[in-house]
Motif scaffolding. Sequence first.
Motif, PDB file in Angstrom:
ATOM      1  N   LEU A 106       0.831  -1.203   0.000  1.00 45.03           N
ATOM      2  CA  LEU A 106       0.000   0.000   0.000  1.00 45.03           C
ATOM      3  C   LEU A 106       0.867   1.255   0.000  1.00 45.03           C
ATOM      4  O   LEU A 106       1.867   1.333   0.720  1.00 45.03           O
ATOM      5  N   LEU A 107       0.489   2.226  -0.821  1.00 45.85           N
ATOM      6  CA  LEU A 107       1.087   3.552  -0.793  1.00 45.85           C
ATOM      7  C   LEU A 107      -0.047   4.571  -0.735  1.00 45.85           C
ATOM      8  O   LEU A 107      -0.931   4.570  -1.587  1.00 45.85           O
ATOM      9  N   ILE A 108      -0.024   5.438   0.286  1.00 48.66           N
ATOM     10  CA  ILE A 108      -1.046   6.475   0.424  1.00 48.66           C
ATOM     11  C   ILE A 108      -0.353   7.825   0.476  1.00 48.66           C
ATOM     12  O   ILE A 108       0.534   8.065   1.307  1.00 48.66           O
ATOM     13  N   ILE A 109      -0.773   8.724  -0.405  1.00 53.45           N
ATOM     14  CA  ILE A 109      -0.238  10.073  -0.500  1.00 53.45           C
ATOM     15  C   ILE A 109      -1.383  11.032  -0.217  1.00 53.45           C
ATOM     16  O   ILE A 109      -2.444  10.934  -0.841  1.00 53.45           O
ATOM     17  N   THR A 110      -1.200  11.949   0.703  1.00 53.75           N
ATOM     18  CA  THR A 110      -2.252  12.918   1.022  1.00 53.75           C
ATOM     19  C   THR A 110      -1.898  14.292   0.459  1.00 53.75           C
ATOM     20  O   THR A 110      -0.724  14.641   0.328  1.00 53.75           O
ATOM     21  N   VAL A 111      -2.929  15.065   0.143  1.00 44.09           N
ATOM     22  CA  VAL A 111      -2.753  16.365  -0.493  1.00 44.09           C
ATOM     23  C   VAL A 111      -3.636  17.386   0.224  1.00 44.09           C
ATOM     24  O   VAL A 111      -4.831  17.138   0.441  1.00 44.09           O
ATOM     25  N   ILE A 112      -3.066  18.534   0.574  1.00 40.33           N
ATOM     26  CA  ILE A 112      -3.840  19.611   1.177  1.00 40.33           C
ATOM     27  C   ILE A 112      -4.542  20.380   0.060  1.00 40.33           C
ATOM     28  O   ILE A 112      -3.894  21.037  -0.759  1.00 40.33           O
ATOM     29  N   THR A 113      -5.853  20.293   0.019  1.00 39.64           N
ATOM     30  CA  THR A 113      -6.620  20.953  -1.047  1.00 39.64           C
ATOM     31  C   THR A 113      -7.409  22.152  -0.535  1.00 39.64           C
ATOM     32  O   THR A 113      -8.073  22.832  -1.322  1.00 39.64           O
ATOM     33  N   THR A 114      -7.361  22.419   0.764  1.00 35.43           N
ATOM     34  CA  THR A 114      -8.015  23.606   1.309  1.00 35.43           C
ATOM     35  C   THR A 114      -7.105  24.816   1.122  1.00 35.43           C
ATOM     36  O   THR A 114      -5.882  24.692   1.034  1.00 35.43           O
ATOM     37  N   ARG A 115      -7.721  25.983   1.089  1.00 35.35           N
ATOM     38  CA  ARG A 115      -6.983  27.235   0.959  1.00 35.35           C
ATOM     39  C   ARG A 115      -7.581  28.247   1.933  1.00 35.35           C
ATOM     40  O   ARG A 115      -8.807  28.421   1.968  1.00 35.35           O
ATOM     41  N   ARG A 116      -6.726  28.917   2.698  1.00 38.95           N
ATOM     42  CA  ARG A 116      -7.243  29.846   3.704  1.00 38.95           C
ATOM     43  C   ARG A 116      -7.970  31.026   3.069  1.00 38.95           C
ATOM     44  O   ARG A 116      -8.810  31.665   3.714  1.00 38.95           O
ATOM     45  N   ALA A 117      -7.676  31.319   1.796  1.00 40.40           N
ATOM     46  CA  ALA A 117      -8.338  32.435   1.120  1.00 40.40           C
ATOM     47  C   ALA A 117      -9.709  32.053   0.573  1.00 40.40           C
ATOM     48  O   ALA A 117     -10.447  32.917   0.101  1.00 40.40           O
ATOM     49  N   LYS A 120     -14.865  27.518   1.007  1.00 40.55           N
ATOM     50  CA  LYS A 120     -15.049  26.071   1.008  1.00 40.55           C
ATOM     51  C   LYS A 120     -14.463  25.388  -0.212  1.00 40.55           C
ATOM     52  O   LYS A 120     -14.187  24.192  -0.173  1.00 40.55           O
ATOM     53  N   HIS A 121     -14.284  26.097  -1.308  1.00 39.26           N
ATOM     54  CA  HIS A 121     -13.810  25.450  -2.525  1.00 39.26           C
ATOM     55  C   HIS A 121     -12.357  25.025  -2.390  1.00 39.26           C
ATOM     56  O   HIS A 121     -11.536  25.726  -1.792  1.00 39.26           O
ATOM     57  N   GLY A 122     -12.033  23.888  -2.979  1.00 32.96           N
ATOM     58  CA  GLY A 122     -10.685  23.346  -2.886  1.00 32.96           C
ATOM     59  C   GLY A 122      -9.910  23.516  -4.174  1.00 32.96           C
ATOM     60  O   GLY A 122     -10.483  23.716  -5.248  1.00 32.96           O
ATOM     61  N   GLN A 123      -8.605  23.406  -4.046  1.00 33.30           N
ATOM     62  CA  GLN A 123      -7.726  23.597  -5.198  1.00 33.30           C
ATOM     63  C   GLN A 123      -6.496  22.722  -5.035  1.00 33.30           C
ATOM     64  O   GLN A 123      -5.984  22.541  -3.930  1.00 33.30           O
ATOM     65  N   VAL A 161     -21.089  20.040  -9.178  1.00 30.12           N
ATOM     66  CA  VAL A 161     -19.945  20.426 -10.008  1.00 30.12           C
ATOM     67  C   VAL A 161     -19.176  21.587  -9.386  1.00 30.12           C
ATOM     68  O   VAL A 161     -17.937  21.631  -9.423  1.00 30.12           O
ATOM     69  N   HIS A 162     -19.898  22.539  -8.773  1.00 29.64           N
ATOM     70  CA  HIS A 162     -19.220  23.697  -8.192  1.00 29.64           C
ATOM     71  C   HIS A 162     -18.335  23.319  -7.013  1.00 29.64           C
ATOM     72  O   HIS A 162     -17.444  24.089  -6.625  1.00 29.64           O
ATOM     73  N   ASP A 163     -18.557  22.129  -6.423  1.00 28.97           N
ATOM     74  CA  ASP A 163     -17.739  21.679  -5.300  1.00 28.97           C
ATOM     75  C   ASP A 163     -16.555  20.826  -5.745  1.00 28.97           C
ATOM     76  O   ASP A 163     -15.743  20.419  -4.909  1.00 28.97           O
ATOM     77  N   ARG A 164     -16.453  20.561  -7.034  1.00 28.33           N
ATOM     78  CA  ARG A 164     -15.356  19.731  -7.529  1.00 28.33           C
ATOM     79  C   ARG A 164     -14.023  20.466  -7.379  1.00 28.33           C
ATOM     80  O   ARG A 164     -13.933  21.679  -7.504  1.00 28.33           O
ATOM     81  N   LEU A 165     -13.001  19.713  -7.118  1.00 30.50           N
ATOM     82  CA  LEU A 165     -11.666  20.242  -6.887  1.00 30.50           C
ATOM     83  C   LEU A 165     -11.178  21.064  -8.076  1.00 30.50           C
ATOM     84  O   LEU A 165     -11.197  20.598  -9.219  1.00 30.50           O
ATOM     85  N   ARG A 166     -10.741  22.290  -7.813  1.00 35.12           N
ATOM     86  CA  ARG A 166     -10.120  23.090  -8.858  1.00 35.12           C
ATOM     87  C   ARG A 166      -8.782  22.456  -9.227  1.00 35.12           C
ATOM     88  O   ARG A 166      -7.966  22.186  -8.349  1.00 35.12           O
ATOM     89  N   GLY A 167      -8.559  22.246 -10.526  1.00 34.81           N
ATOM     90  CA  GLY A 167      -7.377  21.529 -10.981  1.00 34.81           C
ATOM     91  C   GLY A 167      -7.615  20.042 -11.155  1.00 34.81           C
ATOM     92  O   GLY A 167      -6.674  19.281 -11.386  1.00 34.81           O
TER      93      GLY A 167
END
Length: 271
Positions: A106-117, A120-123, A161-167
């Motif tokens: 198993l390999l698990i990689i985590t990504v921070i998709t929140t932005r303080r600016a 709620k939308h992620g990037q 769709v508006h909640d989908r990750l930017r990028g």
Amino acid sequence: MTLLLHISDPHFGTERPAVLDALLRLARVQQPELVVLSGDITQRARRAQFRSAREFVDQLGAPHTLAIPGNHDIPLFNLAARLFWPYANFQREFGALAPEFESPGLLIITVITTRRARHKHGQVSRRQIEAVADRLKRAQAGQLRVVVVHQPIGVQKEGDVHDRLRGHLLATQRWAEAGADLVLGGHIHLPFVLPLHERVPRLKRRLWAVQAGTALSSRVRDGVPNSINLIRWGGPLPPGRCVIERWDFRAEEGDFAQLCATPLETGWLQP
């Protein structure tokens, strides 16, 4: 066999005690090797809420825990904290912001998709996308390769769709190319499994979006009860197969029950 417990959006501060107790009972029976929390651990990023979450996770008894913050894990009303130390309370209880786990299977990689600016939308940035792709390329043969985000990389409903990750499009293309098998997420409180390779043109490798509902919160959506995922890999399963089990809380019985088990095939698509 490796067993992974995928929990998302518990929103401590809005947790339901009966559901919390039921999930602890399920964990004692299933004994997962690893717990993954894909964000929105708290409702308002308060220190006491993170402390309750940490105590709960410790009671699950898994040898390993990986957690990332969601948009609710950044202070909303404390503007100074949001600007200068948005993840301080998260890190006090859960440590590293983007932890990684590796075992022979198993390999698990985590990504921070929140932005303080953002509210709620992620990037996910190009730099993050390429860093994950580079790590995936160094995976060992036979590992299930999992990426964890908060906001979903794919959605089922037009209204989400508006909640989908930017990028999301570039991430899907690069991570599939680099060898990812699953992308775990939450945020929208709806559990589902989505074949991204059937939705994104020219993908040559199977890539599945695996979403979890809200594990513990009263903030359920569209009549979907509290739910979690159990992910099984290796052991008696055929090579290249994993199973995603959705477990829902049944109020009548006061326990979690398996709703469905979805076998997934991983690897390259036939030309």
